[in-house]
Design a protein around this motif. Structure first.
Motif, short mmCIF file in Angstrom:
data_model
loop_
_atom_site.label_atom_id
_atom_site.label_comp_id
_atom_site.label_asym_id
_atom_site.label_seq_id
_atom_site.Cartn_x
_atom_site.Cartn_y
_atom_site.Cartn_z
N LEU A 1 -6.85 2.58 3.84
CA LEU A 1 -5.45 2.55 3.41
C LEU A 1 -5.31 2.73 1.91
O LEU A 1 -4.36 3.37 1.44
CB LEU A 1 -4.81 1.22 3.85
N TYR A 2 -6.25 2.20 1.16
CA TYR A 2 -6.22 2.39 -0.29
C TYR A 2 -6.43 3.86 -0.63
O TYR A 2 -5.75 4.40 -1.51
CB TYR A 2 -7.30 1.53 -0.97
N ALA A 3 -7.35 4.52 0.08
CA ALA A 3 -7.59 5.94 -0.13
C ALA A 3 -6.34 6.76 0.22
O ALA A 3 -5.99 7.72 -0.47
CB ALA A 3 -8.77 6.41 0.70
N LYS A 4 -5.66 6.34 1.29
CA LYS A 4 -4.42 7.02 1.69
C LYS A 4 -3.34 6.83 0.63
O LYS A 4 -2.62 7.77 0.28
CB LYS A 4 -3.94 6.48 3.03
N ALA A 5 -3.24 5.61 0.10
CA ALA A 5 -2.27 5.33 -0.96
C ALA A 5 -2.58 6.14 -2.21
O ALA A 5 -1.68 6.63 -2.90
CB ALA A 5 -2.26 3.83 -1.29
N GLU A 6 -3.87 6.30 -2.50
CA GLU A 6 -4.30 7.09 -3.66
C GLU A 6 -3.88 8.55 -3.51
O GLU A 6 -3.40 9.17 -4.46
CB GLU A 6 -5.82 6.99 -3.82
N LEU B 1 3.84 5.14 -0.18
CA LEU B 1 2.60 4.72 -0.86
C LEU B 1 2.57 3.21 -1.05
O LEU B 1 1.51 2.58 -0.95
CB LEU B 1 2.40 5.48 -2.17
N LYS B 2 3.73 2.61 -1.33
CA LYS B 2 3.78 1.16 -1.47
C LYS B 2 3.51 0.48 -0.12
O LYS B 2 2.88 -0.59 -0.06
CB LYS B 2 5.14 0.71 -2.01
N MET B 3 3.96 1.10 0.98
CA MET B 3 3.67 0.55 2.30
C MET B 3 2.16 0.54 2.55
O MET B 3 1.59 -0.47 2.98
CB MET B 3 4.37 1.39 3.38
N CYS B 4 1.50 1.67 2.26
CA CYS B 4 0.03 1.76 2.43
C CYS B 4 -0.68 0.79 1.50
O CYS B 4 -1.65 0.12 1.88
CB CYS B 4 -0.44 3.18 2.16
N PHE B 5 -0.19 0.71 0.27
CA PHE B 5 -0.79 -0.15 -0.75
C PHE B 5 -0.79 -1.61 -0.31
O PHE B 5 -1.83 -2.30 -0.37
CB PHE B 5 -0.02 0.03 -2.05
N TYR B 6 0.36 -2.09 0.15
CA TYR B 6 0.44 -3.51 0.51
C TYR B 6 -0.16 -3.81 1.89
O TYR B 6 -0.57 -4.95 2.16
CB TYR B 6 1.88 -4.02 0.38
N THR B 7 -0.26 -2.80 2.75
CA THR B 7 -1.01 -3.00 3.99
C THR B 7 -2.49 -3.14 3.66
O THR B 7 -3.20 -3.96 4.26
CB THR B 7 -0.79 -1.82 4.97
N ALA B 8 -2.97 -2.35 2.68
CA ALA B 8 -4.36 -2.49 2.22
C ALA B 8 -4.59 -3.89 1.63
O ALA B 8 -5.62 -4.52 1.89
CB ALA B 8 -4.67 -1.42 1.17
N TYR B 9 -3.62 -4.38 0.86
CA TYR B 9 -3.69 -5.74 0.32
C TYR B 9 -3.83 -6.76 1.45
O TYR B 9 -4.64 -7.69 1.39
CB TYR B 9 -2.41 -6.05 -0.46
#
Length: 338
Positions: free
Chosen positions: A280-285, A244-252
């Motif tokens: 990516l934010y939705a995926k992290a969510e 989730l952190k990977m997806c989160f910071y890729t979204a960033y």
């Protein structure tokens, strides 16, 4: 900017008396054994003391490890190991595999296990400090410093001490090299999160923030890959966090890259970048929800409700709307991008 970090539990250990009747003779030797027992007990107490600070931890760790060296290295400074290295049996649990202990009659095993816990303490101290609502600049620096110290300890244990073990660590145990490596990479990634937050606060160039976020996402991906062959029963929750952190910071990264494109009047490309950030934010969510529902070592929390997570959602939404306004229309699937 507040942060949220996943933390595995501390290792537990059996008491050690350091009583060697018939082996240790003389008041000086007895004093060393008594000091070993008391300094070990003191260090273990500090691991769970919320009032403990890095200076207290360093002093307690130095006190114990300096005495333990007598059980590892020869006193005549030769390359020979101490004759006391294998005199005492030590038992430690693992961060991932519950309360089933590992035991070795080896002072090096004790050194690595206790050192591992010291590194874990620094990560937990950093996590407590980083989770505050209004973290100051000095506190942010302390978080960054603590994570760097933890990474350094893990790395030193892996490179300098685990190769000396007579009995290699079993798969999935804390002292296995790939597991220690995962801890090293996670510390590096989390330290960089603090750097990103500082860069945002100082309003650095979006291109720089995007590059840092992308590099941080790669750190988390690498840590996740390091754990990929471990049993899901005890590694799934940790891996959910890393993913989730990977997806989160890729979204960033996509979000701030979009800002860079917008500044160059590339509105169509900026919109596509922000739409990717949205996905990516939705995926992290979704991964946040899975993390909360996954059983395993670590806290039971809902990261999607955390301030650090909600902030990104608002940033992506607002930046996308800004890009669409700049482009002169609300983008929909039937309209051509400029």
């Amino acid at each position: 900017m507040t942060h949220w970090f996943h933390r595995n539990p501390l290792k537990a250990t059996a008491p050690v008396s350091f009583n060697y009747y018939g082996v240790v003779t003389g008041p000086s030797a007895s004093k060393i054994c008594n000091d070993l027992r008391s300094s070990r007990a003191r260090l273990l107490e500090l691991f769970t003391d919320l009032n403990c600070n890095p200076e207290m931890m360093k002093n307690a760790a130095d006190s114990y490890f300096s005495l333990l060296q007598g059980f590892i290295n020869s006193l005549d400074e030769s390359t020979q190991e101490s004759k006391l290295r294998y005199i005492q049996n030590f038992k430690w649990t693992d961060t991932l595999q519950g309360q089933v202990p590992s035991a070795q009659q080896d002072a090096v095993f004790e050194l690595i296990s206790m050192g591992f816990n010291v590194a874990l303490w620094y990560t937990k101290y950093a996590s407590r400090l980083a989770g505050k609502e209004n973290i100051t600049e000095d506190e942010a620096k302390e978080v960054h410093r603590s994570l760097k110290i933890a990474a350094g300890i893990f790395k030193h244990l892996k490179e300098s001490h685990t190769p000396k073990l007579i009995t290699p660590a079993e798969k999935g145990r804390d002292l296995e090299s790939r597991l220690i490596e995962a801890y090293v990479i996670q510390c590096q990634a989390e330290a960089q999160e603090v750097t990103i937050a500082r860069a945002i606060e100082l309003k650095h160039a979006p291109g720089l923030i995007a590059a840092l976020a992308y590099e941080t996402a790669n750190f988390y991906q690498k840590a996740d890959h390091t754990l990929s062959s471990l049993e899901p029963a005890y590694s799934a929750k940790w891996r959910k966090y890393l993913h989730l952190k990977m997806c989160f910071y890729t979204a960033y990264a996509y979000c701030y890259h979009g800002e860079t494109l917008l500044a160059s009047d590339k509105c169509g490309e900026a919109i596509r970048s922000l739409q990717e950030a949205e996905k990516l934010y939705a995926k992290a969510e979704a991964l946040c929800k899975e993390y909360a529902e996954t059983k395993g070592p670590g806290p039971t929390v809902k990261p999607s409700g955390h301030l650090f997570f909600r902030k990104l959602g608002n940033l992506v939404k607002n930046t996308l709307e800004k890009c669409q306004r700049e482009n002169g229309f609300i983008l929909n699937p039937n309209q051509k991008k400029k």
